[in-house]
Scaffold this motif. Structure first.
Motif, PDB file in Angstrom:
ATOM      1  N   MET A  15       0.827  -1.201   0.000  1.00 59.29           N
ATOM      2  CA  MET A  15       0.000   0.000   0.000  1.00 59.29           C
ATOM      3  C   MET A  15       0.871   1.265   0.000  1.00 59.29           C
ATOM      4  O   MET A  15       0.615   2.196  -0.748  1.00 59.29           O
ATOM      5  CB  MET A  15      -0.952   0.016   1.206  1.00 59.29           C
ATOM      6  N   GLY A  16       1.906   1.289   0.835  1.00 65.23           N
ATOM      7  CA  GLY A  16       2.762   2.475   0.910  1.00 65.23           C
ATOM      8  C   GLY A  16       3.393   2.786  -0.439  1.00 65.23           C
ATOM      9  O   GLY A  16       3.349   3.931  -0.925  1.00 65.23           O
ATOM     10  N   ALA A  17       3.959   1.767  -1.076  1.00 68.90           N
ATOM     11  CA  ALA A  17       4.609   1.986  -2.374  1.00 68.90           C
ATOM     12  C   ALA A  17       3.586   2.402  -3.426  1.00 68.90           C
ATOM     13  O   ALA A  17       3.842   3.278  -4.262  1.00 68.90           O
ATOM     14  CB  ALA A  17       5.356   0.719  -2.802  1.00 68.90           C
ATOM     15  N   ALA A  22       1.173   6.864  -6.717  1.00 75.95           N
ATOM     16  CA  ALA A  22       0.040   7.707  -7.120  1.00 75.95           C
ATOM     17  C   ALA A  22       0.324   9.176  -6.816  1.00 75.95           C
ATOM     18  O   ALA A  22       0.022  10.059  -7.633  1.00 75.95           O
ATOM     19  CB  ALA A  22      -1.231   7.246  -6.396  1.00 75.95           C
ATOM     20  N   VAL A  23       0.908   9.450  -5.652  1.00 76.63           N
ATOM     21  CA  VAL A  23       1.165  10.852  -5.267  1.00 76.63           C
ATOM     22  C   VAL A  23       2.249  11.459  -6.171  1.00 76.63           C
ATOM     23  O   VAL A  23       2.112  12.588  -6.654  1.00 76.63           O
ATOM     24  CB  VAL A  23       1.559  10.942  -3.772  1.00 76.63           C
ATOM     25  N   ALA A  24       3.305  10.697  -6.431  1.00 77.20           N
ATOM     26  CA  ALA A  24       4.377  11.211  -7.291  1.00 77.20           C
ATOM     27  C   ALA A  24       3.858  11.460  -8.713  1.00 77.20           C
ATOM     28  O   ALA A  24       4.246  12.437  -9.364  1.00 77.20           O
ATOM     29  CB  ALA A  24       5.551  10.229  -7.309  1.00 77.20           C
ATOM     30  N   ARG A  25       2.965  10.604  -9.173  1.00 75.19           N
ATOM     31  CA  ARG A  25       2.382  10.775 -10.511  1.00 75.19           C
ATOM     32  C   ARG A  25       1.595  12.080 -10.610  1.00 75.19           C
ATOM     33  O   ARG A  25       1.468  12.662 -11.680  1.00 75.19           O
ATOM     34  CB  ARG A  25       1.449   9.591 -10.851  1.00 75.19           C
ATOM     35  N   SER A  26       1.062  12.547  -9.479  1.00 81.51           N
ATOM     36  CA  SER A  26       0.266  13.779  -9.497  1.00 81.51           C
ATOM     37  C   SER A  26       1.157  15.020  -9.490  1.00 81.51           C
ATOM     38  O   SER A  26       0.642  16.135  -9.507  1.00 81.51           O
ATOM     39  CB  SER A  26      -0.704  13.797  -8.313  1.00 81.51           C
ATOM     40  N   GLY A  27       2.468  14.831  -9.446  1.00 81.95           N
ATOM     41  CA  GLY A  27       3.382  15.974  -9.546  1.00 81.95           C
ATOM     42  C   GLY A  27       3.976  16.427  -8.228  1.00 81.95           C
ATOM     43  O   GLY A  27       4.782  17.362  -8.187  1.00 81.95           O
ATOM     44  N   ARG A  28       3.591  15.774  -7.141  1.00 76.10           N
ATOM     45  CA  ARG A  28       4.100  16.202  -5.837  1.00 76.10           C
ATOM     46  C   ARG A  28       5.390  15.462  -5.480  1.00 76.10           C
ATOM     47  O   ARG A  28       5.634  14.348  -5.927  1.00 76.10           O
ATOM     48  CB  ARG A  28       3.042  15.950  -4.771  1.00 76.10           C
ATOM     49  N   ARG A  45      12.323   1.138  -5.008  1.00 78.08           N
ATOM     50  CA  ARG A  45      12.446   0.197  -6.128  1.00 78.08           C
ATOM     51  C   ARG A  45      11.069  -0.334  -6.541  1.00 78.08           C
ATOM     52  O   ARG A  45      10.807  -0.522  -7.730  1.00 78.08           O
ATOM     53  CB  ARG A  45      13.377  -0.972  -5.757  1.00 78.08           C
ATOM     54  N   SER A  46      10.177  -0.545  -5.554  1.00 73.82           N
ATOM     55  CA  SER A  46       8.808  -0.980  -5.907  1.00 73.82           C
ATOM     56  C   SER A  46       8.120   0.077  -6.754  1.00 73.82           C
ATOM     57  O   SER A  46       7.402  -0.242  -7.702  1.00 73.82           O
ATOM     58  CB  SER A  46       7.938  -1.204  -4.672  1.00 73.82           C
ATOM     59  N   VAL A  47       8.324   1.355  -6.379  1.00 74.93           N
ATOM     60  CA  VAL A  47       7.737   2.441  -7.160  1.00 74.93           C
ATOM     61  C   VAL A  47       8.290   2.388  -8.586  1.00 74.93           C
ATOM     62  O   VAL A  47       7.544   2.482  -9.569  1.00 74.93           O
ATOM     63  CB  VAL A  47       8.022   3.818  -6.513  1.00 74.93           C
ATOM     64  N   ALA A  48       9.614   2.202  -8.695  1.00 76.28           N
ATOM     65  CA  ALA A  48      10.251   2.138 -10.019  1.00 76.28           C
ATOM     66  C   ALA A  48       9.666   0.985 -10.842  1.00 76.28           C
ATOM     67  O   ALA A  48       9.378   1.135 -12.034  1.00 76.28           O
ATOM     68  CB  ALA A  48      11.769   1.974  -9.856  1.00 76.28           C
ATOM     69  N   ASP A  49       9.464  -0.167 -10.180  1.00 82.45           N
ATOM     70  CA  ASP A  49       8.907  -1.332 -10.888  1.00 82.45           C
ATOM     71  C   ASP A  49       7.489  -1.047 -11.387  1.00 82.45           C
ATOM     72  O   ASP A  49       7.130  -1.389 -12.512  1.00 82.45           O
ATOM     73  CB  ASP A  49       8.870  -2.555  -9.956  1.00 82.45           C
ATOM     74  N   THR A  50       6.692  -0.430 -10.509  1.00 86.22           N
ATOM     75  CA  THR A  50       5.303  -0.111 -10.886  1.00 86.22           C
ATOM     76  C   THR A  50       5.290   0.846 -12.074  1.00 86.22           C
ATOM     77  O   THR A  50       4.508   0.677 -13.022  1.00 86.22           O
ATOM     78  CB  THR A  50       4.573   0.531  -9.688  1.00 86.22           C
ATOM     79  N   LEU A  51       6.181   1.852 -12.027  1.00 82.80           N
ATOM     80  CA  LEU A  51       6.231   2.827 -13.123  1.00 82.80           C
ATOM     81  C   LEU A  51       6.697   2.151 -14.417  1.00 82.80           C
ATOM     82  O   LEU A  51       6.186   2.453 -15.501  1.00 82.80           O
ATOM     83  CB  LEU A  51       7.165   3.984 -12.752  1.00 82.80           C
ATOM     84  N   ALA A  52       7.668   1.236 -14.287  1.00 81.75           N
ATOM     85  CA  ALA A  52       8.166   0.533 -15.478  1.00 81.75           C
ATOM     86  C   ALA A  52       7.049  -0.285 -16.122  1.00 81.75           C
ATOM     87  O   ALA A  52       6.911  -0.323 -17.350  1.00 81.75           O
ATOM     88  CB  ALA A  52       9.343  -0.371 -15.096  1.00 81.75           C
ATOM     89  N   THR A  53       6.226  -0.913 -15.274  1.00 85.10           N
ATOM     90  CA  THR A  53       5.070  -1.658 -15.796  1.00 85.10           C
ATOM     91  C   THR A  53       4.130  -0.714 -16.534  1.00 85.10           C
ATOM     92  O   THR A  53       3.601  -1.049 -17.600  1.00 85.10           O
ATOM     93  CB  THR A  53       4.319  -2.352 -14.638  1.00 85.10           C
ATOM     94  N   GLY A  54       3.931   0.485 -15.943  1.00 83.66           N
ATOM     95  CA  GLY A  54       3.077   1.485 -16.578  1.00 83.66           C
ATOM     96  C   GLY A  54       3.592   1.878 -17.959  1.00 83.66           C
ATOM     97  O   GLY A  54       2.805   2.057 -18.898  1.00 83.66           O
ATOM     98  N   PRO A 145      -4.538  -2.308  -6.537  1.00 83.07           N
ATOM     99  CA  PRO A 145      -3.306  -1.515  -6.473  1.00 83.07           C
ATOM    100  C   PRO A 145      -3.589  -0.002  -6.443  1.00 83.07           C
ATOM    101  O   PRO A 145      -4.328   0.502  -7.287  1.00 83.07           O
ATOM    102  CB  PRO A 145      -2.572  -1.904  -7.767  1.00 83.07           C
ATOM    103  N   ALA A 146      -2.953   0.650  -5.479  1.00 84.75           N
ATOM    104  CA  ALA A 146      -3.290   2.047  -5.203  1.00 84.75           C
ATOM    105  C   ALA A 146      -2.922   2.987  -6.347  1.00 84.75           C
ATOM    106  O   ALA A 146      -3.502   4.065  -6.480  1.00 84.75           O
ATOM    107  CB  ALA A 146      -2.590   2.484  -3.913  1.00 84.75           C
ATOM    108  N   ASP A 147      -1.948   2.606  -7.177  1.00 86.14           N
ATOM    109  CA  ASP A 147      -1.572   3.517  -8.276  1.00 86.14           C
ATOM    110  C   ASP A 147      -2.625   3.499  -9.383  1.00 86.14           C
ATOM    111  O   ASP A 147      -2.702   4.416 -10.183  1.00 86.14           O
ATOM    112  CB  ASP A 147      -0.196   3.143  -8.844  1.00 86.14           C
ATOM    113  N   ARG A 148      -3.462   2.453  -9.436  1.00 88.53           N
ATOM    114  CA  ARG A 148      -4.420   2.351 -10.542  1.00 88.53           C
ATOM    115  C   ARG A 148      -5.876   2.498 -10.122  1.00 88.53           C
ATOM    116  O   ARG A 148      -6.706   2.973 -10.880  1.00 88.53           O
ATOM    117  CB  ARG A 148      -4.263   0.994 -11.250  1.00 88.53           C
ATOM    118  N   MET A 149      -6.229   2.034  -8.909  1.00 92.23           N
ATOM    119  CA  MET A 149      -7.639   2.050  -8.511  1.00 92.23           C
ATOM    120  C   MET A 149      -8.072   3.476  -8.169  1.00 92.23           C
ATOM    121  O   MET A 149      -7.381   4.186  -7.453  1.00 92.23           O
ATOM    122  CB  MET A 149      -7.864   1.132  -7.307  1.00 92.23           C
ATOM    123  N   ARG A 150      -9.245   3.855  -8.686  1.00 94.02           N
ATOM    124  CA  ARG A 150      -9.668   5.250  -8.556  1.00 94.02           C
ATOM    125  C   ARG A 150     -10.321   5.581  -7.225  1.00 94.02           C
ATOM    126  O   ARG A 150     -10.301   6.725  -6.781  1.00 94.02           O
ATOM    127  CB  ARG A 150     -10.663   5.584  -9.681  1.00 94.02           C
TER     128      ARG A 150
END
Lengths: 285, 267
Positions: A15-17, A22-28, A45-54, A145-150
């Motif tokens: 959840m934290g990652a 999600a927060v970094a994607r919003s520009g903060r 690294r989890s954030v990096a992996d999630t972004l790479a998948t994106g 996943p918190a980066d995708r679920m609205r």
């Protein structure tokens, strides 16, 4: 808060990652905090992996990935988050653990900080009751996943300042997500509905109504759920489900929330779901 | 090609007529409202010109059908009347399907002339995972009737689950407490109706919000179904929440009454 303000995310698990992403994607700017330095780095690294998948899925460009990742700084000392405008707590689901972490945050941050607790089963009011400034705390429950679920469920504590509620709704909207404000109740609506439904399915299985595959068919093609309950429980983990159920049962004392004996037996046998290779289904990989 | 006799041209009946016609069965449709049956028959014909759908006025017109289906409203007196009329026109090798879900097959079949022919055939609404039918045998249902029902369901493209003769079968039995809990959450003012549907669609991934669905399918129907299931099972999770009874008393039955759960986002 302005867009330049920094957000601290405490906890580097799933959840934290996900929330940090999600927060970094919003520009903060995001401070990803874990007092163990290696875990803070692993979180990034989890954030990096999630972004790479994106990027692979075409959801963002390589340049956007790099810019987003640049906004995430791993931090292992709490005083470094002193200037954060919002602190999102996503540490393990335990009232004592969450309260302790948030009390330490209060000591280093300004009295204007807004504190979010990402809890899926606990009373936000109970956590707020442990704090020096309970009016600054609010519950925000992200879906995985918190980066995708609205959806983000926003639950004010009884003590929450109305201005904090308003700021939090705006914060969630700025993430590009849909906030829904509801009363502080254990499990909010998602787990309040889902956990007893899952337990009903487990009890039906245990009572021999049908096999796991058959009940999953009834739940998807019949009741219109997106995924079979036993597939979902295997993904969540039987140990996690038992803990979530128990936490809700301890608060509601309604038997639908109580983890059925089959769940306890499976946990005892090490059949935790996907992560252990066996749950309601078997996994070969 | 088989002759299918279908009683009840409502939501379930029209879906079955459509599916039967699509695979080339000859459908004979009976409804106490002949015009409703004509409308459904015409809709099916409009969809595919080669289909054979006819409307009959009397039960004798269904004689000779290999499969007889009762798809009338979930009301005991209606079910009994139609099933006994169908049993009187059925032959020894006819299978008699009932779309009931909140009565046991055993109970519905016991007073009939052909209890061995009666099979529960509970059709759920279409989903992105397909459309489910729950097939249930009563205590006196013959194994060959169950096999015929399973084969018929597979032929018309349904996802088939053969289940025990339990009130609500499985899918609805599990869904009703979920819906009751939502209605109680509204009565407890945990959140607004539109937010319930937003959370369940966005957070739990359902295609349709549960309150929009209750409006569409009838709040009175849900009250009746969960009330009957409660009477048979005495599980408090099936007990109708008081808000349901208040809404139905006030005529808030959903879309068909022009009001039900209000303030939802329009789909």
């Amino acid at each position: 808060m302005s867009e330049l303000d920094t957000v601290a995310v405490l906890g580097t698990g799933t959840m934290g990652a996900g929330i940090a992403t999600a927060v970094a994607r919003s520009g903060r700017q995001v401070l990803l905090v874990d007092t163990a330095p290696d875990r803070a780095l692993a979180g990034r690294r989890s954030v990096a992996d999630t972004l790479a998948t994106g990027v692979r899925r075409g959801n963002l460009t390589a340049a956007e990935r790099d810019e987003t990742l640049d906004r995430v700084r791993p931090v292992s000392s709490l005083p470094e988050i002193a200037d954060a405008a919002v602190v999102i707590e996503a540490v393990p689901e335990d009232l004592e653990v969450k309260a302790e972490v948030l009390k330490r945050v209060e000591q280093v941050c300004s009295s204007e900080v807004v504190l979010h607790t990402n809890t899926s089963t606990l009373s936000v009011t109970a956590i707020a009751g442990r704090l020096h400034r309970p009016d600054r705390l609010i519950g925000t429950h992200y879906c995985n996943p918190a980066d995708r679920m609205r959806l983000v469920e926003v639950a004010p504590a009884r003590q929450s300042d109305p201005a904090v509620v308003q700021q939090t709704v705006e914060f969630v909207r700025h993430l590009g997500k849909d906030p829904v404000v509801l009363k502080d109740t254990p499990g909010l609506l998602t787990n309040y509905l889902l956990v007893p439904f899952e337990n009903d399915c487990v009890r039906a299985l245990e009572a021999g109504w049908a096999t796991a595959e058959e009940i999953d068919l009834a739940v998807t093609a019949g009741a219109g759920f997106p995924m079979g309950v036993f597939r979902l429980l295997d993904l969540v983990g039987l140990d996690v489900h038992r803990a979530v159920s128990m936490s809700l049962y301890d608060q509601f004392h309604d038997q639908r929330f109580a983890p059925p004996p089959l769940v306890a037996r499976m946990v005892a046998a090490g059949e935790l779901g996907r992560k252990s290779g066996t749950g309601f289904y078997r996994y070969e990989d | 090609m088989t002759d299918i006799g279908l009683v009840g041209a409502g939501f379930v009946g029209s879906q079955l007529a459509q599916r039967c016609a699509e695979v080339g069965h000859r459908v004979r449709l009976l409804d106490r409202d002949r015009r409703r049956a004509e409308t459904v028959a015409q809709t099916v014909r409009d969809g595919a010109a080669a289909t054979e759908v006819s409307v009959v006025d009397v039960y004798a017109g269904l004689a000779g059908c290999a499969v007889l289906v009762e798809a009338v409203s979930e009301d005991r007196a209606c079910k009994d009347e139609v099933l006994s009329a169908l049993a009187s026109v059925g032959a020894d090798d006819t299978v008699l399907l009932t779309t009931a879900s909140s009565y046991t097959v055993t109970d519905l079949a016991s007073a009939l002339a052909l209890p061995a022919a009666v099979v529960g055939f509970h059709l759920m609404p279409e989903t992105k995972h397909g459309q489910l039918v729950e097939i249930a045998a009563g205590e006196r249902t013959s194994p060959s009737s169950v096999e015929q029902a399973e084969a018929f369901a597979a032929e018309i493209g349904l996802r088939v689950l053969t289940v025990g003769d339990r009130p609500g079968r499985i899918a609805r039995r599990l869904l009703m407490p979920f819906l009751n809990q939502i209605v109680q959450a509204l009565d407890d003012a945990l959140l607004a109706p539109r937010d319930v549907d937003r959370i369940v669609t966005l957070g739990l991934g359902h295609e349709e919000g549960p309150l929009a669905k209750l409006n569409r399918t009838g709040i009175d129907d849900h009250l009746a179904a969960t009330g009957r299931a409660y009477e048979l099972v005495h599980d408090p999770a099936l007990a109708p929440p008081p808000l349901l009874a208040r809404m139905v008393s006030a005529g808030r039955h959903g879309d068909k009454a022009g009001w039900g759960f209000e303030g939802l986002e329009r789909a």
